[in-house]
Design a protein around this motif. Structure first.
Motif, PDB file in Angstrom:
ATOM      1  N   ALA A  86      77.704  13.723  64.337  1.00  0.00           N
ATOM      2  CA  ALA A  86      77.898  12.122  64.253  1.00  0.00           C
ATOM      3  C   ALA A  86      76.855  11.211  65.169  1.00  0.00           C
ATOM      4  N   LEU A 145      82.882   8.570  69.924  1.00  0.00           N
ATOM      5  CA  LEU A 145      83.042   9.448  68.781  1.00  0.00           C
ATOM      6  C   LEU A 145      84.134  10.487  69.062  1.00  0.00           C
ATOM      7  N   VAL A 146      84.304  10.776  70.438  1.00  0.00           N
ATOM      8  CA  VAL A 146      85.260  11.828  70.609  1.00  0.00           C
ATOM      9  C   VAL A 146      86.567  11.479  70.268  1.00  0.00           C
ATOM     10  N   ASP A 173      85.512  23.158  66.573  1.00  0.00           N
ATOM     11  CA  ASP A 173      84.915  22.555  65.315  1.00  0.00           C
ATOM     12  C   ASP A 173      84.715  21.061  65.442  1.00  0.00           C
ATOM     13  N   ASP A 174      85.534  20.467  66.245  1.00  0.00           N
ATOM     14  CA  ASP A 174      85.503  19.144  66.284  1.00  0.00           C
ATOM     15  C   ASP A 174      84.333  18.699  67.310  1.00  0.00           C
ATOM     16  N   ASP A 218      87.307   9.279  68.043  1.00  0.00           N
ATOM     17  CA  ASP A 218      87.312   9.211  66.416  1.00  0.00           C
ATOM     18  C   ASP A 218      87.657  10.387  65.772  1.00  0.00           C
ATOM     19  N   GLU A 219      87.535  11.507  66.734  1.00  0.00           N
ATOM     20  CA  GLU A 219      87.878  12.946  66.158  1.00  0.00           C
ATOM     21  C   GLU A 219      89.271  13.227  66.246  1.00  0.00           C
ATOM     22  N   ASP A 220      89.980  12.382  66.877  1.00  0.00           N
ATOM     23  CA  ASP A 220      91.480  12.920  67.131  1.00  0.00           C
ATOM     24  C   ASP A 220      91.622  14.180  68.101  1.00  0.00           C
ATOM     25  N   THR A 271      79.278   8.760  73.072  1.00  0.00           N
ATOM     26  CA  THR A 271      80.206  10.040  72.869  1.00  0.00           C
ATOM     27  C   THR A 271      81.507   9.700  73.027  1.00  0.00           C
ATOM     28  N   ARG A 298      81.455  18.266  64.938  1.00  0.00           N
ATOM     29  CA  ARG A 298      81.416  17.219  64.234  1.00  0.00           C
ATOM     30  C   ARG A 298      80.843  16.042  65.043  1.00  0.00           C
ATOM     31  N   VAL A 299      81.379  15.935  66.230  1.00  0.00           N
ATOM     32  CA  VAL A 299      80.783  15.028  67.287  1.00  0.00           C
ATOM     33  C   VAL A 299      79.117  15.192  67.343  1.00  0.00           C
ATOM     34  N   LEU A 309      88.756  18.588  72.870  1.00  0.00           N
ATOM     35  CA  LEU A 309      88.519  18.796  71.618  1.00  0.00           C
ATOM     36  C   LEU A 309      88.224  20.324  71.206  1.00  0.00           C
TER      37      LEU A 309
END
Length: 537
Positions: free
Chosen positions: A16, A215-216, A8-9, A218-220, A212, A12-13, A5
């Motif tokens: 989340a 969610l990781v 910045d991603d 999901d952050e692409d 985790t 966001r995790v 990641l």
């Protein structure tokens, strides 16, 4: 595969996770406990020094200090200010808790005081600067880093070695050299490339929460780091029912009077990678040199100009040869001219798997005026296309200035500009650097990088030949093209390791890599198919 990641991603995790009930305080405590656990697993570590910064990374260190103190270790936390004076509420609270638990504190030490303390330490936890760091390291941390690197203590960095950009992999002048990095939630690009390869040591990922992984994803993730087991679908079936034709045929188009060797090495590498039949098509004046080096590989002389470079008249001969080939490689040693651009353009228009490397890429940049993403029709095709630019070539393809692709993050961004403009599933950009990325429209795959011994002239020509060979042998197979490209890079990397063992880390030449390609391929295949030994032993 392990997700990677951008910074910045990762933030966001974290947000989340808080929305799903895992507070920032809980994340800090879990991070500190994860770091402490890795220290404990090192063995007898009686004396621990924690170098703590002012922010949340320092807070992780204070939590680790309390946890290690509870296990009987003698813990001293080095802090720029008194625990009660820390600016953040959460770092201040965990610092006060660690002091109550018996951790000693050394505030604002002199260089001599810090040297003396580190001389007694079995292990030091680096919690000075976190993933938000960029630029230059300021006092007192620049001095602390110098003292830490000069000590004999084993160093465990929390999240990222202080002084390293977790995004770019570029280090400040003062940067911790760690034996281990315990990074939180997911891998970051900077840990895997450039200075990060030298300073991170072993990397451990601490997920911190059961949510985790989801969610990781999901952050692409910006990329996926491979494990050997991921290459299982890329392996060729084990069978004796083969002949030289069923093992694929490769046409290498390259060379010039000035640079005959690049195409010769690419052709040899294609053969060593297992292709049953390899042909080299090269300018007439380079053909005699090539024939002297390629006893088993047919050499076809092509029309050339006065400089010994292909003319446009070579186009028809090349296309007829390509029609009979399982895969074509164009570019090594080719030079850039009107004739070579015509040959590259003709091959791009054919329905044959194609690898474009070296001057083939420079011809492609010339054909698109250095703006390949604006001309996707040139590379949009139904057959596989793999382009293998290093950072300088990648910058030229997307119109960036020299040095405009200077990190793994830049490689990923530039490669995605190309593949997303094309939009087809047949294109893979293999962006070469201290870490290599194999980018398709579906995903970016990061094979494990090879040794510094691969940084030698001709190494890229060897990789290109291997790439064409692997594609030719799997022309009928349904394999993820980015994964197949990453597999070839992994074999190339291991060949570099074997060559360095034979020749020394600084003495490897491209021909040394070619000599061990077959051994490296067999070894990687064996580890992929039988990760625990033959038949699972």
């Amino acid at each position: 595969m392990q997700p990677v990641l951008n910074i910045d991603d990762v933030k966001r995790v974290e947000v989340a996770l808080t929305r799903e009930g895992v507070s920032v305080s809980e994340l800090m405590h879990r991070a500190g406990l994860a770091a402490a656990q890795e220290v404990l697993e090192l063995g007898e570590m009686d004396n621990v020094v924690v170098l703590a910064g002012m922010g949340n990374n320092g807070g992780d260190g204070w939590v680790a200090a309390e946890a290690l103190r509870a296990q009987g270790a003698n813990v001293t936390v080095v802090s720029p200010v008194e625990p009660d004076a820390l600016p953040g509420d959460l770092p201040r609270q965990v610092a006060q808790s660690a002091v109550r638990a018996g951790a000693s504190v050394l505030v604002g030490p002199s260089r001599d005081e810090l040297d003396d303390l580190l001389a007694t330490a079995d292990v030091a936890l680096d919690c000075m600067l976190g993933t938000g760091f960029h630029g230059e390291v300021r006092a007192p941390f620049d001095i602390w880093i110098e003292c830490l690197n000069a000590s004999t203590a084993r160093v465990v960095s929390v999240d990222v070695p202080s002084g390293l950009s977790a995004q770019t992999g570029l280090a400040a002048e003062a940067c911790v050299v760690a034996d281990m990095t315990v990074t939180m939630l997911a891998l970051k690009p900077g840990l895997l490339t450039d200075d990060g390869r030298d300073v991170c040591g072993a990397i451990v990922v601490a997920p911190l929460a059961e949510q985790t992984d989801r969610l990781v994803v999901d952050e692409d993730p910006v990329a996926w780091r491979t494990d050997l087991a991921d290459y299982l679908e890329a392996l060729l079936p084990r069978t004796s029912a083969v002949d030289k034709f069923s093992r694929g045929s490769v046409l290498v188009v390259g060379g010039s009077r000035r640079y005959p060797g690049a195409a010769i090495m690419a052709a040899l590498a294609a053969a060593r990678m297992g292709a049953g039949y390899v042909t080299l098509a090269t300018p007439a004046s380079a053909a005699a040199v090539a024939q002297a080096h390629l006893l088993e590989i047919p050499v076809v002389p092509l029309p050339e100009d006065a400089d010994g470079t292909l003319t446009a008249d070579a186009r028809d001969v090349v296309c007829k040869l390509a029609e009979r080939s399982s895969a074509v490689l164009v570019g090594p040693g080719l030079r850039v001219s009107g004739g070579t651009c015509a040959v590259v353009s003709a091959l791009l228009g054919m329905d044959v798997p194609l690898v474009v490397d070296a001057d083939g890429l420079n011809c492609l940049a010339r054909l698109t005026n250095g703006a390949l993403p604006q001309y996707p029709e040139i590379i949009r095709r139904s057959a596989p296309l793999v382009i293998t630019p290093h950072r300088g070539e990648l910058a030229r393809l997307v119109g960036r200035p020299a040095g405009g692709v200077s990190s793994l993050s830049d490689q990923l961004d530039a490669a995605r500009d190309i593949v997303w403009a094309d939009g087809g599933s047949e294109l893979v950009v293999v962006g070469k650097g201290t870490a290599t990325c194999c980018v398709s429209v579906e995903r970016a795959v990061l094979p494990k990088p090879g040794p510094a011994a691969l940084a030698t002239a001709g190494s890229g020509d060897v990789l290109a030949g291997m790439m064409a060979s692997a594609i030719a042998q799997r022309s009928e197979a349904d394999v993820d093209p980015a994964l197949l490209a990453a597999y070839v890079c992994e074999v190339h990397a291991y060949a570099g390791t074997l060559a360095a063992e034979r020749r020394g880390s600084r003495a490897v030449m491209a021909s040394d890599i070619i000599d061990v390609v077959g051994v490296a391929s067999d070894a990687v295949d064996a580890h992929v198919a039988y990760p625990d030994g033959p038949a699972g032993e």
